[in-house]
Write an enzyme that holds these catalytic residues in place. Sequence first.
Site, mmCIF file in Angstrom:
data_model
loop_
_atom_site.group_PDB
_atom_site.id
_atom_site.type_symbol
_atom_site.label_atom_id
_atom_site.label_comp_id
_atom_site.label_asym_id
_atom_site.label_seq_id
_atom_site.Cartn_x
_atom_site.Cartn_y
_atom_site.Cartn_z
ATOM 1 N N GLU A 220 5.445 -4.146 -2.231
ATOM 2 C CA GLU A 220 6.586 -4.484 -1.163
ATOM 3 C C GLU A 220 5.940 -5.250 0.315
ATOM 4 O O GLU A 220 4.953 -4.622 0.402
ATOM 5 C CB GLU A 220 7.492 -3.433 -0.953
ATOM 6 C CG GLU A 220 7.225 -1.891 -1.370
ATOM 7 C CD GLU A 220 7.989 -0.902 -1.108
ATOM 8 O OE1 GLU A 220 8.483 -0.356 -2.196
ATOM 9 O OE2 GLU A 220 8.385 -0.524 0.114
ATOM 10 N N CYS B 251 -1.015 4.432 -4.451
ATOM 11 C CA CYS B 251 -1.985 4.965 -3.444
ATOM 12 C C CYS B 251 -2.500 6.340 -4.072
ATOM 13 O O CYS B 251 -1.938 7.114 -4.425
ATOM 14 C CB CYS B 251 -1.271 5.174 -2.145
ATOM 15 S SG CYS B 251 -2.656 5.611 -0.800
ATOM 16 N N CYS C 191 -0.787 11.584 0.333
ATOM 17 C CA CYS C 191 0.108 12.502 1.608
ATOM 18 C C CYS C 191 1.260 12.993 1.110
ATOM 19 O O CYS C 191 2.292 12.421 0.439
ATOM 20 C CB CYS C 191 0.084 11.384 2.735
ATOM 21 S SG CYS C 191 -1.441 10.904 3.394
ATOM 22 N N CYS D 24 4.799 11.129 1.893
ATOM 23 C CA CYS D 24 4.743 9.617 1.625
ATOM 24 C C CYS D 24 4.952 9.284 0.133
ATOM 25 O O CYS D 24 4.386 10.000 -0.903
ATOM 26 C CB CYS D 24 3.651 9.316 2.122
ATOM 27 S SG CYS D 24 3.261 7.091 1.743
ATOM 28 N N GLY E 167 -0.507 1.559 0.009
ATOM 29 C CA GLY E 167 -1.911 1.688 -0.325
ATOM 30 C C GLY E 167 -2.525 2.020 0.870
ATOM 31 O O GLY E 167 -2.159 2.101 2.234
ATOM 32 N N SER F 193 -3.891 0.281 9.271
ATOM 33 C CA SER F 193 -3.777 1.387 9.426
ATOM 34 C C SER F 193 -4.292 2.045 8.201
ATOM 35 O O SER F 193 -4.382 1.827 7.228
ATOM 36 C CB SER F 193 -2.184 1.419 9.525
ATOM 37 O OG SER F 193 -1.884 3.015 9.219
ATOM 38 N N LEU G 93 -2.769 10.021 11.971
ATOM 39 C CA LEU G 93 -3.602 11.394 12.221
ATOM 40 C C LEU G 93 -2.473 12.689 12.006
ATOM 41 O O LEU G 93 -2.881 13.454 11.177
ATOM 42 C CB LEU G 93 -3.781 11.375 13.873
ATOM 43 C CG LEU G 93 -4.511 12.978 14.472
ATOM 44 C CD1 LEU G 93 -5.557 12.843 13.757
ATOM 45 C CD2 LEU G 93 -4.356 12.858 15.879
ATOM 46 N N HIS G 94 -1.337 12.506 12.524
ATOM 47 C CA HIS G 94 -0.147 13.511 12.155
ATOM 48 C C HIS G 94 -0.258 14.882 12.140
ATOM 49 O O HIS G 94 0.738 15.565 11.650
ATOM 50 C CB HIS G 94 0.249 13.251 10.458
ATOM 51 C CG HIS G 94 0.376 11.564 10.259
ATOM 52 N ND1 HIS G 94 1.008 10.811 11.015
ATOM 53 C CD2 HIS G 94 0.113 11.035 8.885
ATOM 54 C CE1 HIS G 94 1.248 9.667 10.452
ATOM 55 N NE2 HIS G 94 0.771 9.622 9.304
ATOM 56 N N CYS H 291 7.513 3.459 3.718
ATOM 57 C CA CYS H 291 6.492 3.115 2.842
ATOM 58 C C CYS H 291 6.775 3.515 1.240
ATOM 59 O O CYS H 291 6.778 4.617 0.952
ATOM 60 C CB CYS H 291 4.951 3.836 3.279
ATOM 61 S SG CYS H 291 3.756 3.428 2.639
HETATM 62 N N1 SAH Z 1 -2.573 4.310 3.983
HETATM 63 C C1 SAH Z 1 -2.267 3.879 5.324
HETATM 64 C C2 SAH Z 1 -1.224 2.647 5.586
HETATM 65 C C3 SAH Z 1 -0.106 3.069 4.685
HETATM 66 S S1 SAH Z 1 0.968 4.050 5.491
HETATM 67 C C4 SAH Z 1 -2.315 5.035 6.262
HETATM 68 O O1 SAH Z 1 -2.239 6.014 6.022
HETATM 69 O O2 SAH Z 1 -2.267 4.662 7.464
HETATM 70 C C5 SAH Z 1 1.491 3.479 6.958
HETATM 71 C C6 SAH Z 1 2.214 4.703 7.982
HETATM 72 O O3 SAH Z 1 3.508 4.908 7.260
HETATM 73 C C7 SAH Z 1 1.211 5.900 7.796
HETATM 74 O O4 SAH Z 1 0.900 5.968 9.201
HETATM 75 C C8 SAH Z 1 2.079 6.781 6.943
HETATM 76 O O5 SAH Z 1 1.699 8.046 7.107
HETATM 77 C C9 SAH Z 1 3.580 6.414 7.378
HETATM 78 N N2 SAH Z 1 4.551 6.894 6.585
HETATM 79 C C10 SAH Z 1 4.516 7.237 5.162
HETATM 80 N N3 SAH Z 1 5.644 7.543 4.596
HETATM 81 C C11 SAH Z 1 6.576 7.611 5.860
HETATM 82 C C12 SAH Z 1 7.998 8.044 5.902
HETATM 83 N N4 SAH Z 1 8.663 8.445 4.983
HETATM 84 N N5 SAH Z 1 8.408 8.006 7.041
HETATM 85 C C13 SAH Z 1 7.657 7.303 8.291
HETATM 86 N N6 SAH Z 1 6.316 7.212 8.055
HETATM 87 C C14 SAH Z 1 5.915 7.204 6.904
#
Ligand code: SAH
Length: 339
Positions: free
Chosen positions: A89, A109, A113, A116, A156, A188, A212-213, A330
């Site tokens: 997508e 991916c 996480c 996600c 990804g 990212s 980072l989170h 995502c």
């Molecule tokens: N793998 C890379 C890029 C893809 S995710 C990364 O981790 O950065 C892009 C961003 O969207 C990341 O910061 C991810 O943590 C965030 N993300 C994933 N799921 C989400 C959700 N349900 N709500 C908000 N942000 C989300």
Amino acid sequence: MKNIYGLTMKQLEDYFISIGDKKFRAVQIYEFLYKKRYNSVDKFNNIPNNIKENIKNNFSFDLIKIETKQKDKNVIKYLFRLSDNEYIESVLMYHDYGLSLCISSQIGCNMGCSFCQSGRLKKVRNLEAYEMVEQILLVEEDIKEKITHLVIMGIGEPFDNYDNVMNFIKIINNTKGINLGTRHITISTCGLVDKIRKFASEEGQVNLAISLHAPNDEIRKKIMKIANVYSISQLINAVKYYISKTNRRVTFEYILLENINDSDECAYKLAKLLKGINAYVNLIPYNETDNIEYKRTKDVQIKRFYDILKKEGITVTKRKEFGSKVDAACGQLRSNYNK
Ligand code: SAH
């Protein structure tokens, strides 16, 4: 057969030299493909027939397909079908500063996480450079407009597909082609430390964002598997190295998850961690998904978290929200489609 949209200018030049033709042919081809948007050799004028034949025999012009799209205010979400019937997508966002497209870099991916959706569907394969280029071409054709900004933040982990992503950036950045400036491109990553260090030596001014989170390893390990591989201090050191080499400012993305990483204490710890680094924090309100139990932090606490960072001298922004109605977080559209 190689797909023509996956070739950098250099690769195309090498090809023409290898068949005894002129190097400048590559520029002509780029202009046909990306300025005129011709999708067939037959439309290429001013090219000798034997060269056309050669191109035909060596390269495919196949495009990925728009399977479906969903529109909401200021956002269009595209689901693409690839030649092997896999889905990815892209999300198009109409910002006040321009048109930004968020593209996928892999099918699924492996970073896993826990919050996600993309990580729940394991990686099937990397995307080829052409499959990333074509996400842009098809969206631009669909809306009859040029996108101005690109974020590699869809499905990804781009640094887990490093070489293809770097080639993709070279292709779209080329002035004879799509000509998207590197300063308008953002990658990212969840924090692959070795790749961040490698990325520091790449040409161009592509923006780097780090997911980072969490303000410490304990919390980060609970939500991101990669935290078991690299500690936050290793990550921060890599980011500092990147900044020292490139002199560029880095973004730290921070998803706010209720009662997981959103306390006042977390905000203070985060501020302490990032103090003095040429970076800013982008707070992301969590986009809740059906099959993941995390809750989005309440607006009052988002505000508190934001204010604490600000008071502690950290530059902070809150991500503008797009498309929670269109499964825009995502991986959501793809995973709902796969059900
Ligand atoms: N793998 C890379 C890029 C893809 S995710 C990364 O981790 O950065 C892009 C961003 O969207 C990341 O910061 C991810 O943590 C965030 N993300 C994933 N799921 C989400 C959700 N349900 N709500 C908000 N942000 C989300």
